[in-house]
Design a protein around this motif. Sequence first.
Motif, PDB file in Angstrom:
ATOM      1  N   LEU A   1      35.781  24.028  39.989  1.00 54.36           N
ATOM      2  CA  LEU A   1      34.948  25.236  39.694  1.00 54.36           C
ATOM      3  C   LEU A   1      35.228  25.387  38.175  1.00 54.36           C
ATOM      4  O   LEU A   1      36.543  25.102  37.533  1.00 54.36           O
ATOM      5  CB  LEU A   1      35.247  26.486  40.462  1.00 54.36           C
ATOM      6  CG  LEU A   1      35.166  26.413  41.724  1.00 54.36           C
ATOM      7  CD1 LEU A   1      35.744  27.916  42.593  1.00 54.36           C
ATOM      8  CD2 LEU A   1      33.688  26.442  42.090  1.00 54.36           C
ATOM      9  N   THR A   2      34.075  25.547  37.281  1.00 52.91           N
ATOM     10  CA  THR A   2      34.268  25.776  35.751  1.00 52.91           C
ATOM     11  C   THR A   2      33.492  27.170  35.303  1.00 52.91           C
ATOM     12  O   THR A   2      32.512  26.982  34.859  1.00 52.91           O
ATOM     13  CB  THR A   2      33.660  24.377  35.363  1.00 52.91           C
ATOM     14  OG1 THR A   2      34.164  23.188  35.914  1.00 52.91           O
ATOM     15  CG2 THR A   2      33.985  24.388  33.690  1.00 52.91           C
ATOM     16  N   PRO A   3      34.349  28.121  35.539  1.00 49.94           N
ATOM     17  CA  PRO A   3      33.732  29.438  34.702  1.00 49.94           C
ATOM     18  C   PRO A   3      33.745  29.152  33.654  1.00 49.94           C
ATOM     19  O   PRO A   3      35.062  28.602  32.972  1.00 49.94           O
ATOM     20  CB  PRO A   3      34.452  30.720  35.598  1.00 49.94           C
ATOM     21  CG  PRO A   3      35.920  29.659  36.120  1.00 49.94           C
ATOM     22  CD  PRO A   3      35.524  28.404  36.232  1.00 49.94           C
ATOM     23  N   PRO A   4      32.778  29.813  32.682  1.00 45.72           N
ATOM     24  CA  PRO A   4      33.071  29.795  31.158  1.00 45.72           C
ATOM     25  C   PRO A   4      34.415  30.610  30.957  1.00 45.72           C
ATOM     26  O   PRO A   4      34.723  31.689  31.311  1.00 45.72           O
ATOM     27  CB  PRO A   4      31.838  30.586  30.789  1.00 45.72           C
ATOM     28  CG  PRO A   4      30.810  30.484  31.797  1.00 45.72           C
ATOM     29  CD  PRO A   4      31.570  30.422  33.015  1.00 45.72           C
ATOM     30  N   ILE A   5      35.178  30.186  29.992  1.00 45.29           N
ATOM     31  CA  ILE A   5      36.299  30.964  29.680  1.00 45.29           C
ATOM     32  C   ILE A   5      36.088  32.302  29.029  1.00 45.29           C
ATOM     33  O   ILE A   5      36.775  33.417  29.161  1.00 45.29           O
ATOM     34  CB  ILE A   5      37.300  30.244  28.585  1.00 45.29           C
ATOM     35  CG1 ILE A   5      37.854  28.799  29.370  1.00 45.29           C
ATOM     36  CG2 ILE A   5      38.391  31.106  28.125  1.00 45.29           C
ATOM     37  CD1 ILE A   5      38.663  28.071  28.373  1.00 45.29           C
ATOM     38  N   TRP A   6      34.720  32.559  28.479  1.00 45.44           N
ATOM     39  CA  TRP A   6      34.501  33.835  28.049  1.00 45.44           C
ATOM     40  C   TRP A   6      34.178  34.730  28.864  1.00 45.44           C
ATOM     41  O   TRP A   6      34.695  35.948  28.916  1.00 45.44           O
ATOM     42  CB  TRP A   6      33.252  33.513  26.895  1.00 45.44           C
ATOM     43  CG  TRP A   6      31.962  33.624  27.740  1.00 45.44           C
ATOM     44  CD1 TRP A   6      31.443  32.322  27.814  1.00 45.44           C
ATOM     45  CD2 TRP A   6      31.364  34.680  28.295  1.00 45.44           C
ATOM     46  NE1 TRP A   6      30.094  32.673  28.661  1.00 45.44           N
ATOM     47  CE2 TRP A   6      30.030  33.968  28.894  1.00 45.44           C
ATOM     48  CE3 TRP A   6      31.325  35.917  28.431  1.00 45.44           C
ATOM     49  CZ2 TRP A   6      28.956  34.621  29.522  1.00 45.44           C
ATOM     50  CZ3 TRP A   6      30.393  36.653  29.308  1.00 45.44           C
ATOM     51  CH2 TRP A   6      29.382  36.007  29.710  1.00 45.44           C
ATOM     52  N   ARG A   7      34.004  34.458  30.078  1.00 46.10           N
ATOM     53  CA  ARG A   7      33.650  35.337  31.279  1.00 46.10           C
ATOM     54  C   ARG A   7      34.977  35.657  31.910  1.00 46.10           C
ATOM     55  O   ARG A   7      35.300  36.679  32.336  1.00 46.10           O
ATOM     56  CB  ARG A   7      32.644  34.609  32.367  1.00 46.10           C
ATOM     57  CG  ARG A   7      32.295  35.295  33.514  1.00 46.10           C
ATOM     58  CD  ARG A   7      31.527  34.819  34.296  1.00 46.10           C
ATOM     59  NE  ARG A   7      30.133  34.652  33.816  1.00 46.10           N
ATOM     60  CZ  ARG A   7      29.258  35.500  33.572  1.00 46.10           C
ATOM     61  NH1 ARG A   7      29.175  36.748  33.863  1.00 46.10           N
ATOM     62  NH2 ARG A   7      27.949  34.980  32.822  1.00 46.10           N
ATOM     63  N   LEU A   8      35.984  34.705  32.078  1.00 53.30           N
ATOM     64  CA  LEU A   8      37.299  35.030  32.295  1.00 53.30           C
ATOM     65  C   LEU A   8      37.968  35.870  31.517  1.00 53.30           C
ATOM     66  O   LEU A   8      38.572  36.861  31.907  1.00 53.30           O
ATOM     67  CB  LEU A   8      38.180  33.555  32.350  1.00 53.30           C
ATOM     68  CG  LEU A   8      37.776  32.712  33.419  1.00 53.30           C
ATOM     69  CD1 LEU A   8      38.209  31.241  33.311  1.00 53.30           C
ATOM     70  CD2 LEU A   8      38.278  33.236  34.932  1.00 53.30           C
ATOM     71  N   HIS A   9      37.860  35.823  30.272  1.00 53.17           N
ATOM     72  CA  HIS A   9      38.550  36.683  29.468  1.00 53.17           C
ATOM     73  C   HIS A   9      37.952  38.148  29.538  1.00 53.17           C
ATOM     74  O   HIS A   9      38.586  38.966  29.415  1.00 53.17           O
ATOM     75  CB  HIS A   9      38.010  36.183  27.763  1.00 53.17           C
ATOM     76  CG  HIS A   9      38.473  37.345  26.752  1.00 53.17           C
ATOM     77  ND1 HIS A   9      37.492  38.304  26.031  1.00 53.17           N
ATOM     78  CD2 HIS A   9      39.608  37.929  26.504  1.00 53.17           C
ATOM     79  CE1 HIS A   9      38.177  38.985  25.502  1.00 53.17           C
ATOM     80  NE2 HIS A   9      39.316  38.963  25.704  1.00 53.17           N
ATOM     81  N   ARG A  10      36.773  38.173  29.820  1.00 53.18           N
ATOM     82  CA  ARG A  10      36.085  39.543  29.865  1.00 53.18           C
ATOM     83  C   ARG A  10      36.494  40.200  31.173  1.00 53.18           C
ATOM     84  O   ARG A  10      36.570  41.544  31.282  1.00 53.18           O
ATOM     85  CB  ARG A  10      34.644  39.373  29.807  1.00 53.18           C
ATOM     86  CG  ARG A  10      33.711  38.810  29.073  1.00 53.18           C
ATOM     87  CD  ARG A  10      33.746  39.631  27.685  1.00 53.18           C
ATOM     88  NE  ARG A  10      33.013  40.854  27.898  1.00 53.18           N
ATOM     89  CZ  ARG A  10      33.021  41.737  27.157  1.00 53.18           C
ATOM     90  NH1 ARG A  10      33.433  42.071  26.137  1.00 53.18           N
ATOM     91  NH2 ARG A  10      32.101  43.066  27.440  1.00 53.18           N
ATOM     92  N   ALA A  11      37.113  39.402  32.124  1.00 48.40           N
ATOM     93  CA  ALA A  11      37.525  40.029  33.460  1.00 48.40           C
ATOM     94  C   ALA A  11      39.215  40.516  33.277  1.00 48.40           C
ATOM     95  O   ALA A  11      39.628  40.916  34.446  1.00 48.40           O
ATOM     96  CB  ALA A  11      37.250  39.077  34.477  1.00 48.40           C
ATOM     97  N   ILE A  12      39.840  39.666  32.243  1.00 45.91           N
ATOM     98  CA  ILE A  12      41.140  40.085  32.266  1.00 45.91           C
ATOM     99  C   ILE A  12      41.497  41.610  31.915  1.00 45.91           C
ATOM    100  O   ILE A  12      40.986  42.371  31.130  1.00 45.91           O
ATOM    101  CB  ILE A  12      41.968  39.100  30.931  1.00 45.91           C
ATOM    102  CG1 ILE A  12      41.751  37.581  31.229  1.00 45.91           C
ATOM    103  CG2 ILE A  12      43.309  39.456  30.819  1.00 45.91           C
ATOM    104  CD1 ILE A  12      42.407  37.211  32.563  1.00 45.91           C
ATOM    105  N   GLY A  13      42.384  41.894  32.729  1.00 49.19           N
ATOM    106  CA  GLY A  13      42.743  43.233  32.614  1.00 49.19           C
ATOM    107  C   GLY A  13      42.480  43.964  33.762  1.00 49.19           C
ATOM    108  O   GLY A  13      42.916  44.855  34.291  1.00 49.19           O
ATOM    109  N   MET A  14      41.568  43.409  34.932  1.00 52.60           N
ATOM    110  CA  MET A  14      41.383  43.831  36.254  1.00 52.60           C
ATOM    111  C   MET A  14      42.227  42.907  36.923  1.00 52.60           C
ATOM    112  O   MET A  14      42.996  41.865  36.426  1.00 52.60           O
ATOM    113  CB  MET A  14      40.101  43.638  36.743  1.00 52.60           C
ATOM    114  CG  MET A  14      39.419  42.298  36.650  1.00 52.60           C
ATOM    115  SD  MET A  14      37.869  42.204  37.690  1.00 52.60           S
ATOM    116  CE  MET A  14      36.709  43.194  36.657  1.00 52.60           C
TER     117      MET A  14
END
Length: 216
Positions: free
Chosen positions: A33-46
Amino acid sequence: MTNLVVFDVDGTLVDTNYHHALAWYRAFRRYDLTPPIWRLHRAIGMGGDHLVEAVAGSDVERDLGDRLRTAWEDEYAPLLPEVMPFEGAHRLLESVAESGRRVVLASSGKADHVEHYLDLLDARSIAQDWTTADDVERTKPEPDLIAVAIEKVGGGDALMVGDSVWDCEAAKRLDVPSYAVRTGGFSVDELREAGARAVFDDLRELREELVAPSRA
């Protein structure tokens, strides 16, 4: 003046958000699976209990959620020695305690990670208590972690300090006011919209606000 300040740890006091994003990316890649890292960053904190579904959908959470969380832990471990506190983090905690307010750290991190951060921050003699992932079943943006942190020190008129929209949203659900720092990579407008009373560029600016008795 508030008599208790609840500090998020990851991304607020220690510079971990991009390490976490990379570890999650590598965890997803283990399963092609290859989610964009920007999308992962936006979820960090949850918390990880929310992140997989938020990034990859409910089917991936159902089929791979626990395995992805285990893979993330494996991938983050080698990065842990690279983590550093933000400049002024120890001084911030020390100043808040010296102002007469109690300090509690609200982290949803693994217990061994939190222990490492406490050492990095030299915070054991300053914080009255702290949380880990073991303390709650639901993490941010659910408010449980903040509620437990406040309960651990006997309650009080609290202020939340965090770096992400998830911190601010969790605090808002408890009617706890929040301050935010931009160290997590979120914009002023995003943090304000999520509920932050004020937003600061760094911990030095935040400390100047918190130690001013007429403002905090």
